[in-house]
Design a protein around this motif. Structure first.
Motif, PDB file in Angstrom:
ATOM      1  N   SER A  95      13.491  12.714  -4.865  1.00  0.00           N
ATOM      2  CA  SER A  95      13.489  14.179  -4.958  1.00  0.00           C
ATOM      3  C   SER A  95      12.463  14.815  -4.030  1.00  0.00           C
ATOM      4  O   SER A  95      11.975  15.914  -4.284  1.00  0.00           O
ATOM      5  CB  SER A  95      13.257  14.642  -6.410  1.00  0.00           C
ATOM      6  N   GLY A  96      12.125  14.119  -2.950  1.00  0.00           N
ATOM      7  CA  GLY A  96      11.306  14.716  -1.896  1.00  0.00           C
ATOM      8  C   GLY A  96       9.936  15.181  -2.339  1.00  0.00           C
ATOM      9  O   GLY A  96       9.555  16.328  -2.100  1.00  0.00           O
ATOM     10  N   LEU A  97       9.153  14.297  -2.930  1.00  0.00           N
ATOM     11  CA  LEU A  97       7.818  14.689  -3.393  1.00  0.00           C
ATOM     12  C   LEU A  97       6.972  15.300  -2.279  1.00  0.00           C
ATOM     13  O   LEU A  97       6.195  16.233  -2.513  1.00  0.00           O
ATOM     14  CB  LEU A  97       7.092  13.479  -3.984  1.00  0.00           C
ATOM     15  N   LEU A  98       7.105  14.775  -1.071  1.00  0.00           N
ATOM     16  CA  LEU A  98       6.296  15.254   0.053  1.00  0.00           C
ATOM     17  C   LEU A  98       7.166  15.803   1.189  1.00  0.00           C
ATOM     18  O   LEU A  98       6.718  15.903   2.324  1.00  0.00           O
ATOM     19  CB  LEU A  98       5.404  14.128   0.577  1.00  0.00           C
ATOM     20  N   THR A  99       8.395  16.158   0.857  1.00  0.00           N
ATOM     21  CA  THR A  99       9.321  16.701   1.849  1.00  0.00           C
ATOM     22  C   THR A  99       9.845  18.055   1.399  1.00  0.00           C
ATOM     23  O   THR A  99      10.645  18.133   0.468  1.00  0.00           O
ATOM     24  CB  THR A  99      10.504  15.743   2.071  1.00  0.00           C
ATOM     25  N   PRO A 100       9.395  19.143   2.015  1.00  0.00           N
ATOM     26  CA  PRO A 100       9.825  20.483   1.597  1.00  0.00           C
ATOM     27  C   PRO A 100      11.328  20.681   1.789  1.00  0.00           C
ATOM     28  O   PRO A 100      11.940  20.090   2.681  1.00  0.00           O
ATOM     29  CB  PRO A 100       9.044  21.416   2.530  1.00  0.00           C
TER      30      PRO A 100
END
Length: 418
Positions: free
Chosen positions: A206-211
């Motif tokens: 879920s894209g913890l570090l990907t906006p």
């Protein structure tokens, strides 16, 4: 093509090919190989989250040794060797998958606690499948009961994994790049094992570090129940990422489905089989897919055929035992019934299939014959989402235990000359 293959040899061959695919994408080797090629030259603090968290952390340890000054490992229940991690000085937390539990909230708090500690030491973040439910910091007004209700609805909705993760991001303060708000400018290396189609960085964990700037617009394209869409609208302002684009760490893929498929194909060729490696991604209904693939095996030439993907099952209100791979395999078994020399294996690369401890199943033309007289009906088992009960009775379940990876599912068909 191998000559004089027996039914037992055929089953052993398929399991060997599947295992070779797993070994190529196992987290320890994948991370160690990447860090050997791109060595880190300073001490780091390590965060590993996902079903393959410990395996990936072990790969980092293999290459970095004592340069890992502090570690947090969050994984699914039963997927952590706590003794090993304690020996490394790492903190470990276990939580639930695929539906979060109270421990997922505790893991979220522990993650923010580590990131909020005043230090400029660079970070090494290791992400693998399952991270979406294993760690969570929800938006205001969302409690555990609401998240459980949402995830249970999602898992039976028929939505693909990318769409499901849009919803999970919408209810979270750390997903969709939200965790960037806690990096405080520290240099971060981000490695991932991809469990999503196309290896889309925003969808992995879920894209913890990907906006994902277009998240709200994407949520509005989904058909969702009112109680869920209302909460997603209310949380929009809490999901704002306050980090400039040049501080977003690039995500490096260290293992994916294509790598597993290629390794499986190489093993099959080394064993003497003609191999067809299919590029198509399996993402349809598990039952329809199982029937289609079994038909292709029967009508195709002798040899091995390899597919990969992640199919879907629309669950009844009270599902039985099983997961999408067992569902696919049982549907295939109906088509294969009475056909000699044709087999189909469908299994998750993480060692689990749905809420079970089985990875999937390996069926053949005698699968349904083996349960004759035991009161089973394949059609009824599929309707009840209870494929696992029948496949246990037929002796066709595959059980591996935690594999240290998660790159979706492998499906391997075999047709051999009698």
């Amino acid at each position: 093509m191998l000559q004089h293959t027996t039914p037992t040899e055929a089953r052993e061959a398929l399991l060997r090919i599947y295992q070779k695919g797993l070994s190529r994408v196992e987290g320890r080797g994948a991370v160690a190989d990447w860090l050997q090629q791109y060595p880190l030259t300073t001490p780091v603090r390590m965060v590993a989250i996902g079903k393959a968290a410990q395996s990936m952390a072990m790969g980092a340890r293999e290459q970095l040794g004592d340069a890992i000054q502090q570690g947090l490992v969050v994984s699914k229940y039963g997927h952590i060797d706590h003794r090993y991690c304690r020996q490394q000085g790492w903190r470990t937390l276990e939580s639930a998958h695929p539906v979060p539990d109270a421990a997922s909230f505790e893991a979220g708090d522990a993650l923010l606690e580590l990131l909020n500690e005043p230090t400029s030491t660079p970070l090494l973040v290791l992400i693998s499948g399952g991270a979406s439910s294993l760690v969570e910091v929800p938006i205001e007004g969302v409690d555990l009961a609401f998240l459980v209700r949402t995830n249970e609805w999602l898992l039976g909705s028929g939505l693909d994994i990318v769409s499901m993760n849009w919803v999970r991001k919408g209810l979270s303060r750390i997903k969709g790049g939200g965790l960037l708000n806690w990096l405080h400018g520290r240099k971060t290396t981000l490695l991932a094992i991809s469990d999503v189609p196309g290896d889309i960085p925003a969808a992995i964990g879920s894209g913890l570090l990907t906006p994902e700037p277009q998240l709200q617009q994407r949520l509005e394209t989904l058909t969702l129940p009112h109680w869920l869409s209302e909460k997603l609208m209310a949380g929009a302002q809490q999901r704002v990422v306050r980090v400039p684009q040049d501080e977003v760490p690039p995500l490096q893929i260290v293992a994916n489905l294509d790598a597993a498929k290629s390794a499986a194909a190489e093993e099959a060729e080394a064993m003497g089989f003609a191999v067809s490696l299919r590029a198509e991604f399996l993402d349809g209904e598990a039952e329809d897919t199982g029937r289609k693939l079994a038909d292709q095996v029967i009508k195709g030439p002798p040899g091995i055929t390899i597919w990969g993907g992640e199919t879907r099952v629309n669950l009844p209100s009270q599902p039985g035992r099983g997961g999408r791979n067992q569902h696919l395999a049982l549907a295939a078994a109906e088509v294969l019934a009475g056909v000699d020399g044709c087999l189909l294996l469908s299994a998750g690369t993480d060692g689990t299939d749905g809420p079970t401890d089985d990875a999937g199943a390996l069926v053949d033309g005698a699968t349904l014959k083996r349960v004759d007289g035991l009161g089973f009906n394949a059609g009824q088992s599929l309707t009840a989402a209870d494929a696992g009960t029948l496949l246990e009775a037929s002796g066709d379940l595959i059980t591996t235990g935690p594999t240290g990876t998660n790159v979706m599912d492998l499906v391997v068909g075999l047709k051999y000359e009698l």
